[in-house]
Design a protein around this motif. Structure first.
Motif, PDB file in Angstrom:
ATOM      1  N   ILE A 116       0.822  -1.215   0.000  1.00 33.44           N
ATOM      2  CA  ILE A 116       0.000   0.000   0.000  1.00 33.44           C
ATOM      3  C   ILE A 116       0.852   1.258   0.000  1.00 33.44           C
ATOM      4  N   THR A 117       2.103   1.155   0.451  1.00 34.27           N
ATOM      5  CA  THR A 117       2.946   2.344   0.541  1.00 34.27           C
ATOM      6  C   THR A 117       3.552   2.743  -0.793  1.00 34.27           C
ATOM      7  N   THR A 118       3.478   1.877  -1.790  1.00 38.78           N
ATOM      8  CA  THR A 118       4.126   2.145  -3.070  1.00 38.78           C
ATOM      9  C   THR A 118       3.152   2.558  -4.159  1.00 38.78           C
ATOM     10  N   VAL A 119       1.871   2.743  -3.825  1.00 32.17           N
ATOM     11  CA  VAL A 119       0.882   3.165  -4.817  1.00 32.17           C
ATOM     12  C   VAL A 119       1.066   4.665  -5.058  1.00 32.17           C
ATOM     13  N   SER A 120       1.544   5.026  -6.236  1.00 34.42           N
ATOM     14  CA  SER A 120       1.816   6.422  -6.562  1.00 34.42           C
ATOM     15  C   SER A 120       0.617   7.074  -7.222  1.00 34.42           C
ATOM     16  N   ARG A 121       0.716   8.393  -7.408  1.00 40.80           N
ATOM     17  CA  ARG A 121      -0.366   9.099  -8.100  1.00 40.80           C
ATOM     18  C   ARG A 121      -0.499   8.622  -9.539  1.00 40.80           C
ATOM     19  N   GLU A 122       0.619   8.333 -10.184  1.00 43.39           N
ATOM     20  CA  GLU A 122       0.563   7.808 -11.555  1.00 43.39           C
ATOM     21  C   GLU A 122      -0.100   6.436 -11.584  1.00 43.39           C
ATOM     22  N   ASP A 123       0.158   5.639 -10.558  1.00 41.24           N
ATOM     23  CA  ASP A 123      -0.491   4.326 -10.477  1.00 41.24           C
ATOM     24  C   ASP A 123      -2.000   4.467 -10.336  1.00 41.24           C
ATOM     25  N   VAL A 124      -2.444   5.401  -9.529  1.00 42.12           N
ATOM     26  CA  VAL A 124      -3.883   5.610  -9.348  1.00 42.12           C
ATOM     27  C   VAL A 124      -4.530   6.034 -10.658  1.00 42.12           C
ATOM     28  N   THR A 125      -3.853   6.909 -11.393  1.00 36.45           N
ATOM     29  CA  THR A 125      -4.385   7.333 -12.695  1.00 36.45           C
ATOM     30  C   THR A 125      -4.493   6.155 -13.653  1.00 36.45           C
ATOM     31  N   ALA A 126      -3.435   5.351 -13.712  1.00 37.92           N
ATOM     32  CA  ALA A 126      -3.455   4.191 -14.606  1.00 37.92           C
ATOM     33  C   ALA A 126      -4.517   3.179 -14.173  1.00 37.92           C
ATOM     34  N   ILE A 127      -4.606   2.925 -12.879  1.00 33.27           N
ATOM     35  CA  ILE A 127      -5.586   1.959 -12.373  1.00 33.27           C
ATOM     36  C   ILE A 127      -7.006   2.437 -12.649  1.00 33.27           C
ATOM     37  N   THR A 128      -7.255   3.733 -12.505  1.00 40.60           N
ATOM     38  CA  THR A 128      -8.589   4.276 -12.766  1.00 40.60           C
ATOM     39  C   THR A 128      -8.982   4.098 -14.231  1.00 40.60           C
ATOM     40  N   CYS A 129      -8.058   4.404 -15.133  1.00 37.52           N
ATOM     41  CA  CYS A 129      -8.346   4.241 -16.568  1.00 37.52           C
ATOM     42  C   CYS A 129      -8.595   2.774 -16.911  1.00 37.52           C
ATOM     43  N   LEU A 130      -7.772   1.896 -16.393  1.00 39.69           N
ATOM     44  CA  LEU A 130      -7.930   0.470 -16.682  1.00 39.69           C
ATOM     45  C   LEU A 130      -9.204  -0.084 -16.059  1.00 39.69           C
ATOM     46  N   ALA A 131      -9.545   0.364 -14.845  1.00 41.64           N
ATOM     47  CA  ALA A 131     -10.773  -0.099 -14.205  1.00 41.64           C
ATOM     48  C   ALA A 131     -11.999   0.348 -14.978  1.00 41.64           C
ATOM     49  N   ALA A 132     -11.954   1.559 -15.533  1.00 43.58           N
ATOM     50  CA  ALA A 132     -13.080   2.037 -16.347  1.00 43.58           C
ATOM     51  C   ALA A 132     -13.273   1.145 -17.570  1.00 43.58           C
ATOM     52  N   PHE A 133     -12.174   0.718 -18.184  1.00 43.08           N
ATOM     53  CA  PHE A 133     -12.258  -0.196 -19.330  1.00 43.08           C
ATOM     54  C   PHE A 133     -12.880  -1.531 -18.920  1.00 43.08           C
ATOM     55  N   VAL A 134     -12.454  -2.070 -17.785  1.00 41.34           N
ATOM     56  CA  VAL A 134     -12.971  -3.355 -17.318  1.00 41.34           C
ATOM     57  C   VAL A 134     -14.469  -3.274 -17.033  1.00 41.34           C
ATOM     58  N   VAL A 135     -14.894  -2.234 -16.344  1.00 43.37           N
ATOM     59  CA  VAL A 135     -16.319  -2.076 -16.021  1.00 43.37           C
ATOM     60  C   VAL A 135     -17.137  -1.900 -17.287  1.00 43.37           C
ATOM     61  N   LEU A 136     -16.619  -1.140 -18.239  1.00 41.29           N
ATOM     62  CA  LEU A 136     -17.328  -0.925 -19.502  1.00 41.29           C
ATOM     63  C   LEU A 136     -17.562  -2.240 -20.237  1.00 41.29           C
TER      64      LEU A 136
END
Length: 310
Positions: free
Chosen positions: A125-145
């Protein structure tokens, strides 16, 4: 309890955990339906090569893991479709080759080490960066879609490929799309749950939801709810107890599965006894085309013990 939100890294970790809790069961329900529950584990092995490739090239490991794991998932699906006698051997070589390739590339990287791989294998949990959150959000949106927008088509393919093909659905395209979506889900979850444990989060919430629900929509909704609860709870627990978040999340998910199984078993037995009792009740409805006999002399009317069906 709320002081946890004072830390920026925990804010990012909780956002990532919630997204993982949504996406993993959303894809896992289709993998469980087609009896490919272990597919996420295989993709995790292949994704490790993508992570190491990111360290070697200086790119974001999340995006390189997406590319490599998507390619590996496509190969797995092609092997499943065309491989007959030696398909399992080819899959095994793909799994172990992905793990070996990751270890080899990370040691060739000037900035990487085996310690870097550990955070991806078990989550951190300590290594989740802001760039990681952005990438994860974009990828999660694709998965949900994909999982929600094409739920009818994907369910039909996972239920019966031959029937889906007869109805005109592009079965091969949908299978490849599901494989790529599973690969994306693995990369979404690797920062929180870890590559070695992500398969459990894709399967266990779905298995727990199946104990309490029957329809596909209700199972999906409950599985996602369980996924979000266990990912958030496990992340918070790992913060206070200083333990790996992936292990905490999976243990909580298994505990929920055990609880739902214990609660669902007596309810299932009660429903079975009720159904058996209803099946044994005599039919009181008149037979089609039957008429009642005329009442005997002195009878008070229809419905008496002398009435018969003729």
């Amino acid at each position: 309890m709320l002081e946890i939100l004072d830390y920026a890294f925990m804010q990012r970790a909780l956002i990532a955990a919630a997204l993982v809790g949504i996406t993993a069961p959303a894809v896992g329900i289709y993998l469980v339906q087609r009896r490919q529950a272990i597919m996420g584990d295989g993709i995790g092995h292949v994704a490790l090569t993508g992570v190491a490739l990111g360290f070697l090239t200086g790119a974001n490991p999340v995006w390189t893991a997406v590319a490599v794991s998507a390619l590996g998932a496509i190969l797995m699906e092609l092997i499943r479709s065309y491989g007959k006698t030696r398909g399992d051997l080819a899959l095994a070589m793909l799994f172990y080759g992905g793990m070996a390739g990751g270890v080899l590339l990370i040691n060739l990287s000037p900035t990487g080490s085996n310690a870097n791989l550990t955070t991806y294998l078990f989550g951190s949990i300590t290594t989740v960066s802001r760039e990681d959150v952005t990438a994860i959000t974009c990828l999660a949106a694709f998965v949900v879609l994909i999982t929600l927008g094409l739920r009818r088509q994907l369910f039909a393919v996972c239920q019966d490929e031959e029937f889906a093909r007869v109805t005109g659905l592009p079965v091969r395209t949908l299978n490849l799309l599901l494989a790529v979506t599973a690969a994306v889900t693995v990369t979404v979850a690797m920062r929180v749950v870890g590559l070695l444990l992500v398969s459990a989060l894709m399967v266990v919430p779905v298995a727990a939801a199946q104990q309490a629900t029957r329809g596909f929509a209700m199972t999906l909704a409950l599985a996602v709810a369980i996924g979000v609860v266990v990912t958030l709870s496990g992340t918070v627990f790992s913060f206070y107890e200083d333990v790996p978040p992936g292990a905490s999340i999976v243990v909580l998910a298994i505990a929920v599965f055990a609880a739902t199984t214990a609660l669902a078993a007596p309810l299932a037995r009660r429903r079975a006894r009720r159904a058996a009792a209803e099946a044994e009740e005599p039919c009181a409805l008149p037979l089609p085309g039957a008429r009642a006999a005329a009442p005997a002399p002195g009878a008070t009317g229809a419905g008496g013990p002398d009435d018969v069906l003729v």
